[in-house]
Design an enzyme around this catalytic site. Structure first.
Site, PDB file in Angstrom:
ATOM      1  N   GLU A  27      -5.793   7.128  -1.157  1.00 42.23           N
ATOM      2  CA  GLU A  27      -5.714   5.933  -0.320  1.00 42.23           C
ATOM      3  C   GLU A  27      -6.395   4.741  -1.002  1.00 42.23           C
ATOM      4  O   GLU A  27      -5.922   3.610  -0.906  1.00 42.23           O
ATOM      5  CB  GLU A  27      -6.351   6.178   1.052  1.00 42.23           C
ATOM      6  CG  GLU A  27      -5.630   7.204   1.919  1.00 42.23           C
ATOM      7  CD  GLU A  27      -4.198   6.808   2.235  1.00 42.23           C
ATOM      8  OE1 GLU A  27      -3.852   5.611   2.163  1.00 42.23           O
ATOM      9  OE2 GLU A  27      -3.389   7.708   2.525  1.00 42.23           O
ATOM     10  N   HIS A  79       0.844  -1.200   0.000  1.00 43.92           N
ATOM     11  CA  HIS A  79       0.000   0.000   0.000  1.00 43.92           C
ATOM     12  C   HIS A  79       0.888   1.263   0.000  1.00 43.92           C
ATOM     13  O   HIS A  79       0.683   2.178  -0.796  1.00 43.92           O
ATOM     14  CB  HIS A  79      -0.919  -0.036   1.228  1.00 43.92           C
ATOM     15  CG  HIS A  79      -1.654   1.245   1.490  1.00 43.92           C
ATOM     16  ND1 HIS A  79      -2.972   1.441   1.154  1.00 43.92           N
ATOM     17  CD2 HIS A  79      -1.234   2.404   2.057  1.00 43.92           C
ATOM     18  CE1 HIS A  79      -3.342   2.665   1.513  1.00 43.92           C
ATOM     19  NE2 HIS A  79      -2.299   3.268   2.052  1.00 43.92           N
ATOM     20  N   GLU A  80       1.890   1.272   0.881  1.00 39.31           N
ATOM     21  CA  GLU A  80       2.794   2.441   0.954  1.00 39.31           C
ATOM     22  C   GLU A  80       3.559   2.617  -0.348  1.00 39.31           C
ATOM     23  O   GLU A  80       3.804   3.736  -0.790  1.00 39.31           O
ATOM     24  CB  GLU A  80       3.766   2.317   2.131  1.00 39.31           C
ATOM     25  CG  GLU A  80       3.103   2.203   3.506  1.00 39.31           C
ATOM     26  CD  GLU A  80       2.097   3.309   3.772  1.00 39.31           C
ATOM     27  OE1 GLU A  80       2.292   4.442   3.297  1.00 39.31           O
ATOM     28  OE2 GLU A  80       1.071   3.038   4.431  1.00 39.31           O
ATOM     29  N   HIS A  88       1.595   4.533  -2.835  1.00 37.60           N
ATOM     30  CA  HIS A  88       1.716   5.993  -2.695  1.00 37.60           C
ATOM     31  C   HIS A  88       3.001   6.475  -3.362  1.00 37.60           C
ATOM     32  O   HIS A  88       3.019   7.501  -4.028  1.00 37.60           O
ATOM     33  CB  HIS A  88       1.793   6.384  -1.214  1.00 37.60           C
ATOM     34  CG  HIS A  88       0.483   6.291  -0.497  1.00 37.60           C
ATOM     35  ND1 HIS A  88      -0.647   6.922  -0.930  1.00 37.60           N
ATOM     36  CD2 HIS A  88       0.141   5.649   0.656  1.00 37.60           C
ATOM     37  CE1 HIS A  88      -1.638   6.679  -0.075  1.00 37.60           C
ATOM     38  NE2 HIS A  88      -1.187   5.905   0.890  1.00 37.60           N
TER      39      HIS A  88
END
Ligand SMILES: [Zn+2]
Length: 416
Positions: free
Chosen positions: A357, A278-279, A282
């Protein structure tokens, strides 16, 4: 006049507080809809009775404190103006020195101190609530140390901002907001660059991941996403909190992916890999750079509105006890108006953040193909943070920079 204004402002604040209390504690229904009972978004399937009860109470109290805090700040700045406190601080500053730069330091010190003292009860209450529900593990000493670091970091930053801002207001009577905005561009970028290496380490210890086996797994995944391996850091947070977190920060050579050690301790490797993916989402989608661009655009509009609004307020400068826009005594008005604008803009900024997100979640799903671990991660995040799966509408639009857990779990399940 002053008394009437003060009375009305205090009354409006109390009324707002009562209405928010009624909304959060009685009107808004935070329970999951009947049709979702027994599914993976129903807290009853992953929390025990006690955890569910605590999370309901804790969320309500934290939400109320959140909504009370910004208007409390506005009330403070308003009263500081109309009771002439700001004018008094300005006089004290004028007496200390004839140099503009020292005057602004002295004025700002008194205003910051007053603000710190007045907002202290609310900050302390918020900390005590987190402590009572075992989210925060920080003792008073350590918490107070962070508060004092905050005070001085803010003071130093504000000193630079305020000194430059008021020099610009004197020089460009009409277009100071544009000059301030242009100067804020290099300043913002410079601060973003410094944040992970200068500001963040003032509060916590940062170091490369300790678990080398896990590190290898993360590095393999990072290689697939073309991310330089040196960007994974662990931060010691377990002395302060039980909640879990991971984030991407900084720009250029200082950008890093950071994992709280609480996350490493409480989640399985599969869940951590999901969070890391997930990070990385970003990072790969360059959300930080979009964030900076969005921030700069918003601050241009914000400064312009603030300038027009301040000019309008000068019609009432006698009541507000301000000598003029470019005199230091107008600073609480500047803070008051910018704080109102920031709060008003937060549904928009949160909406953008929730969009990013969602993108990062999708990226993680595509990378890991592990829907079960994703669902488990979201459930564990909810349980350890005593958070709500499906918060009330106002809470979502003003407070949630992430999609709600209900949305995240549902998306993770349908992307199988
Ligand atoms: Zn994220």
């Amino acid at each position: 006049m002053v008394r009437k204004w003060a009375f009305n402002a205090v009354f409006a604040y109390l009324l707002f507080g009562v209405l928010m209390y009624a909304y959060l504690f009685y009107l808004a229904d935070a329970a999951v809809p009947h049709s979702l009972k027994g599914t993976s978004v129903d807290p009853a399937t992953f929390m025990n009775q006690r955890e569910m009860m605590l999370s309901e109470e804790y969320s309500k109290i934290k939400n109320l404190l959140f909504f009370l805090s910004s208007p409390y700040e506005w009330l403070f700045y308003f009263l500081v103006l109309i009771f002439g406190v700001s004018r008094t601080f300005e006089r004290w500053a004028e007496k200390t020195s004839r140099f503009h730069i020292i005057r602004s330091a002295v004025y700002l010190f008194w205003l910051s101190l007053a603000s710190f003292i007045v907002t202290f009860p609310l900050s302390y209450l918020s900390h005590s609530v987190s402590k009572a529900y075992h989210i925060s593990t920080q003792n008073f000493h350590s918490w107070m140390k962070d508060e004092l670091i905050d005070f001085w970091v803010n003071f130093a930053l504000m000193f630079i901002v305020v000194t430059v801002l008021y020099a610009l207001m004197k020089k460009f009577k009409k277009r100071w907001w544009l000059a301030a905005w242009i100067l804020s561009i290099p300043f913002t970028i410079f601060m973003m660059f410094l944040q992970p290496v200068v500001i963040d380490p003032l509060y916590n210890d940062f170091y490369p991941l300790k678990d080398k086996q896990l590190e290898t797994k993360i590095l393999d995944m990072a290689a697939k996403a073309d991310i330089p391996a040196k960007h994974v850091y662990e931060v010691n947070m377990s002395e302060k909190t039980n909640s879990l977190n991971a984030y991407v920060t900084g720009i250029g050579s200082n950008s890093r992916i950071v994992l709280w050690d609480t996350t490493l301790k409480q989640l399985s490797d599969k869940e951590i890999l999901f969070i890391m993916a997930h990070e990385m989402g970003h990072y790969v989608e360059k959300h930080i750079y979009f964030g900076i661009a969005g921030y700069l655009l918003l601050s241009l509009v914000g400064l312009w509105i603030t300038a027009k609004w301040m000019e309008k307020c000068m019609g009432r400068k006698k009541e507000l006890k301000i000598t003029g826009i470019s005199s230091l005594s107008s600073l609480p008005l500047f803070f008051l108006l910018t704080s109102i604008l920031l709060f008003a803009a937060s549904p928009l900024t949160n909406w953008v953040s929730r969009y990013e997100e969602t993108r990062a979640d999708r990226y993680a799903m595509e990378m890991t193909h592990d829907s079960a671990s994703a669902v488990k991660t979201f459930q564990d995040l909810t349980r350890t943070g005593l958070s709500e799966v499906d918060p009330p509408w106002l809470v979502k639009i003003f407070r949630y920079g992430h999609p709600t857990m209900r949305e995240r779990i549902e998306r993770a399940e349908t992307s199988k």
